[in-house]
Design a protein around this motif. Structure first.
Motif, mmCIF file in Angstrom:
data_model
loop_
_atom_site.group_PDB
_atom_site.id
_atom_site.type_symbol
_atom_site.label_atom_id
_atom_site.label_comp_id
_atom_site.label_asym_id
_atom_site.label_seq_id
_atom_site.Cartn_x
_atom_site.Cartn_y
_atom_site.Cartn_z
ATOM 1 N N ARG A 68 16.692 59.571 9.927
ATOM 2 C CA ARG A 68 16.633 59.436 8.472
ATOM 3 C C ARG A 68 17.603 60.445 7.863
ATOM 4 N NH1 ARG A 68 11.584 60.477 7.649
ATOM 5 N NH2 ARG A 68 11.745 62.573 6.742
ATOM 6 N N ARG A 69 18.540 59.921 7.108
ATOM 7 C CA ARG A 69 19.544 60.777 6.454
ATOM 8 C C ARG A 69 19.466 60.520 4.952
ATOM 9 N NH1 ARG A 69 25.367 60.364 8.913
ATOM 10 N NH2 ARG A 69 24.237 61.494 10.573
ATOM 11 N N ASP A 117 18.159 59.014 1.880
ATOM 12 C CA ASP A 117 17.359 57.817 1.619
ATOM 13 C C ASP A 117 17.629 56.707 2.619
ATOM 14 O OD1 ASP A 117 16.262 59.036 -0.615
ATOM 15 O OD2 ASP A 117 17.864 58.306 -1.943
ATOM 16 N N ARG A 118 18.515 56.960 3.573
ATOM 17 C CA ARG A 118 18.883 55.914 4.525
ATOM 18 C C ARG A 118 18.279 56.172 5.892
ATOM 19 N NH1 ARG A 118 24.676 55.482 5.654
ATOM 20 N NH2 ARG A 118 24.715 57.766 5.464
ATOM 21 N N THR A 119 18.063 55.088 6.641
ATOM 22 C CA THR A 119 17.688 55.188 8.045
ATOM 23 C C THR A 119 18.762 54.503 8.872
ATOM 24 O OG1 THR A 119 16.386 53.151 7.929
ATOM 25 C CG2 THR A 119 15.218 55.244 7.557
ATOM 26 N N MET A 120 18.987 55.006 10.070
ATOM 27 C CA MET A 120 20.050 54.461 10.916
ATOM 28 C C MET A 120 19.753 54.747 12.372
ATOM 29 S SD MET A 120 22.982 57.333 10.148
ATOM 30 C CE MET A 120 22.636 57.258 8.382
#
Length: 366
Positions: free
Chosen positions: A215-216, A218-221
């Motif tokens: 999790r970076r 508000d994003r997940t990758m």
């Protein structure tokens, strides 16, 4: 017969023997006296000249089972009859407080002390205040890691948020993870505790590719990383800053001691207080070693001085990190039994065997 003739003798002085003749003062006598005085002055001055050295000496020890050092709320605790003593090193010299030549000589003559270049103990270009801040931060981190390791050893789940604090240059994670990222998955499975990540890596070989859920902001990758490592253990190359949600409230109150080396004895103290068994059972066990959240005992500096400090405070047993064995061999004081430990589980088992009077067969440094 011819009489023997004797020279007339002086009348004895009413004040005792006559004083001996005084040798005349010559230029050579004056020169010799001045030289001796100058040498004495130079020697005295040399003893107070600052030097680029620091000295380690045996420091105080503290019993982690004493009433107020480790305090626990949220679980039943038990009394103990033995002692589990953390050991410390006192350091003279360092940034802003140089050792004097006379102190260096005293240190060289004392087998319980070691004199080293300052840079062997303190990082370069660091002030005394900065070093103290680092030492206190290491102490706080060691307490958290010891608590996590102890509770995990006792079967508790210890939830944690695994923040990325940085990456190892040249590792598979270098350039792929950013400081502040949060690791949430490993190979598609959730990572809710530090132990989850370690268990996943335990089934991975060095050189294997793994996928981390990250999790970076508000994003997940998903981030693919090639592991590294020596031997059988795979390494991500990521510095983790875990934030724990402990199921039991553990607080450790200790003053004037810093650094990470008390972690192993903190963890053993927590375990002893949370278990009904009287592990040490009246024995005095000292020790040292860092403690990782997954329960690995790490090496420390100054173990020779810690051995002497343990004997001074009446310990019969000493738990030494396995990686410190080269420094232990040949430096064990008379009357002290040293046990080699590499994990918290081994340290816990050693204390229990010592408490049962079965410590004679425990592994030692050789």
């Amino acid at each position: 017969m011819r009489d023997h003739q004797h020279a007339p003798q002086p009348e004895p002085s009413p004040f005792g023997d006559a004083p001996a003749a005084v040798a005349p003062i010559t230029r050579r006598t004056v020169t010799l006296g001045v030289s001796l005085l100058a040498t004495a002055v130079l020697a005295a001055v040399a003893l107070v000249v600052p030097t680029p050295y620091a000295m380690r000496s045996p420091g105080p020890t503290e019993d982690t089972l004493q009433r107020n050092l480790i305090q626990i709320d949220g679980a039943r605790t038990y009394e103990s009859t033995g002692e589990l003593r953390l050991t410390t090193v006192s350091v003279l010299g360092g940034p802003g407080y140089p050792m004097l030549s006379g102190q260096v000589i005293q240190g060289w003559l004392d087998p319980q002390r070691s004199v080293l270049p300052v840079e062997a103990i303190f990082p370069e270009a660091v002030t005394k205040e900065q070093q103290q801040e680092v030492s206190q931060a290491e102490m706080v981190s060691s307490q958290e890691s010891a608590t996590a390791a102890a509770l995990t050893e006792l079967g508790y789940d210890v939830p944690a948020v695994l923040d990325v604090a940085g990456t190892e240059p040249g590792s598979g994670a270098d350039g792929k993870l950013d400081e502040g990222d949060v690791i949430t998955e490993f190979q598609g499975g959730p990572v809710g505790t530090y132990a989850d990540l370690i268990d996943g890596l335990a089934d991975t070989s060095p050189g294997d590719d793994v996928t981390l859920g990250v999790r970076r902001g508000d994003r997940t990758m998903d981030v693919d990383i090639t592991t590294t490592g020596n031997g059988e253990r795979a390494v991500l190359g990521v510095f983790i800053d875990p934030h724990y949600d402990f199921p039991v409230d553990v607080s450790i109150e200790i003053e004037n001691i810093g650094g990470p080396s008390a972690g192993t004895m903190f963890a053993l103290g927590i375990i002893d207080k949370l278990t009904p068994e009287d592990e040490a059972n009246g024995e005095v066990v000292a020790g040292t070693g860092t403690m990782s959240p997954e329960g690995t005992v790490g090496p420390i500096g100054g173990i020779e001085q810690k051995l002497y400090g343990a004997v001074r405070d009446e310990a019969d047993w000493f738990l030494a990190p396995a990686d410190n064995c080269p420094q232990v061999v040949g430096n064990v004081p008379d009357g002290l039994n040293v046990v080699r430990v590499a994990t918290l589980a081994e340290a816990r088992d050693a204390v229990e065997q010592i408490g049962r009077g079965e410590g004679g067969d425990l592994p030692t440094c050789s």
